[in-house]
Design a protein around this motif. Sequence first.
Motif, short mmCIF file in Angstrom:
data_model
loop_
_atom_site.label_atom_id
_atom_site.label_comp_id
_atom_site.label_asym_id
_atom_site.label_seq_id
_atom_site.Cartn_x
_atom_site.Cartn_y
_atom_site.Cartn_z
N LEU A 158 -1.96 -15.42 -0.56
CA LEU A 158 -1.16 -14.20 -0.62
C LEU A 158 0.25 -14.57 -1.09
O LEU A 158 0.96 -15.33 -0.40
CB LEU A 158 -1.13 -13.50 0.74
N VAL A 171 -2.54 -11.22 -4.77
CA VAL A 171 -3.55 -11.89 -3.95
C VAL A 171 -4.44 -12.69 -4.89
O VAL A 171 -5.04 -12.14 -5.81
CB VAL A 171 -4.41 -10.88 -3.17
N SER A 218 -3.05 -5.14 -9.18
CA SER A 218 -2.57 -5.38 -7.83
C SER A 218 -3.36 -4.57 -6.80
O SER A 218 -3.73 -5.08 -5.75
CB SER A 218 -1.08 -5.04 -7.76
N PHE A 222 -5.82 -6.09 -3.52
CA PHE A 222 -5.69 -5.76 -2.10
C PHE A 222 -6.96 -5.09 -1.59
O PHE A 222 -7.32 -5.25 -0.42
CB PHE A 222 -4.46 -4.88 -1.87
N LEU A 326 -1.70 -8.98 6.42
CA LEU A 326 -0.70 -8.32 5.58
C LEU A 326 0.70 -8.45 6.15
O LEU A 326 1.67 -8.56 5.41
CB LEU A 326 -1.04 -6.82 5.43
N ALA A 339 -0.37 -1.42 -1.36
CA ALA A 339 -1.08 -2.54 -0.74
C ALA A 339 -1.84 -2.08 0.50
O ALA A 339 -3.01 -2.43 0.69
CB ALA A 339 -0.09 -3.64 -0.37
N PHE A 343 -5.92 -1.97 0.81
CA PHE A 343 -6.45 -2.90 1.79
C PHE A 343 -7.34 -2.15 2.78
O PHE A 343 -8.46 -2.57 3.08
CB PHE A 343 -5.30 -3.58 2.52
#
Length: 396
Positions: A158, A171, A218, A222, A326, A339, A343
């Motif tokens: 990360l 990530v 991105s 996530f 996170l 994010a 996630f």
Amino acid sequence: MTLFNKFRPKVRPLTLVLLSFLLLAFMTYPSNAAAHAYSASYTKITMDKKQTKVVFSLDALSVLELAPKIDANKNFIIEKSEIKKEEHRIEELITEGLTLDNGNKEQTPTVEKIEIVKKETKEFLSVTMNFPAFSPGDTIVFNDGFYFNDTGTNYVNLISASYMGETSEAVLQGKERTWTMLATEPQLEQGQEQPAEKDANQAQPNSDKPVEKATSSSWFSFFKLGTLHILTGYDHLLFLFALLIRKQTFKQYAAIVTSFTLAHSITLSLAVLGWVSLPSRFVEATIAFSICYVALENIFRKKINHRWSITFIFGLIHGLGFASILREMAIPKSHLAVALINFNLGIEAVQLLIVLLLLPILAYIQKKKSYGRFVQIGSIIITALGAFWLIERIFS
């Protein structure tokens, strides 16, 4: 003997299904003595006009897997004396596994310090390195080669990067191990012209942000991190299995899944935002306790009518467990929404898939006369596993 033979065919197929599932979960559960299922590192890259500082933190168990000779006394702990004695070996391990390039030219680091740091309940080996500074127009390329040839790895890196005040997160996982960013001027005065024209991938005139070029978008990285996090969260999965194994109506199943989703989504968000924080030892121990509680309900309660309520309460704690990875990234609030949402979507996608696969199997098994015995045996095994984790997390 006659009674045993009469009873055996009714129970054996169902029991084997359950035992196979739980045995697989137990065999793949990480231990200090074997390759663990979830390996994580954190990379913080800070770039200014003078230098580029990289702080790379890799969980201690991964370090011992990659370089077992560091652990001279074989106690599965990296001690200060071992760091001092094996400093050269550690430097070699990190600098060979990671590269920071300016375009196609590899940059040579200077190792500033090596230390053990604690993140949540895990110890990490943290290495601080200094690289030459990057200038506007340079292409920054970071490569992570750890576990690259291990097809079964769940290793993730990360990354949090900062260039002239602008931040970026990424990530790296699976085969996607390269993070690239084009350094640009922090700010251009109105009317000021760009330097000589560069390639088509560079920032447009008057751009005030560095341009990031990652191997995947991105949001998707996530999302994949969320799927990986739940798939390697054996305690979360076992809790979900314990909730569903007891026969209930479709409406009750829907209420359980919905309440668990809402609860852990709430605390996941609050924890990552920094609004809620509980000691990680308490969180992990309570997650183990939740498994025991639900499994014991399956054994001793004749009727289960409002399981959604206890699911919601324990789901709040499970959400704090999801948040740990996170939270350590310290993502700026301006980037946090994307994010966090993706996630969580990754977690939900896997959870929903598991439920959709599991419910038809349970519906079939529930038609069998020996289903009650199946629930009893299964819940006893689940209780034992939960109790093992509870004791381990309280006293470790």
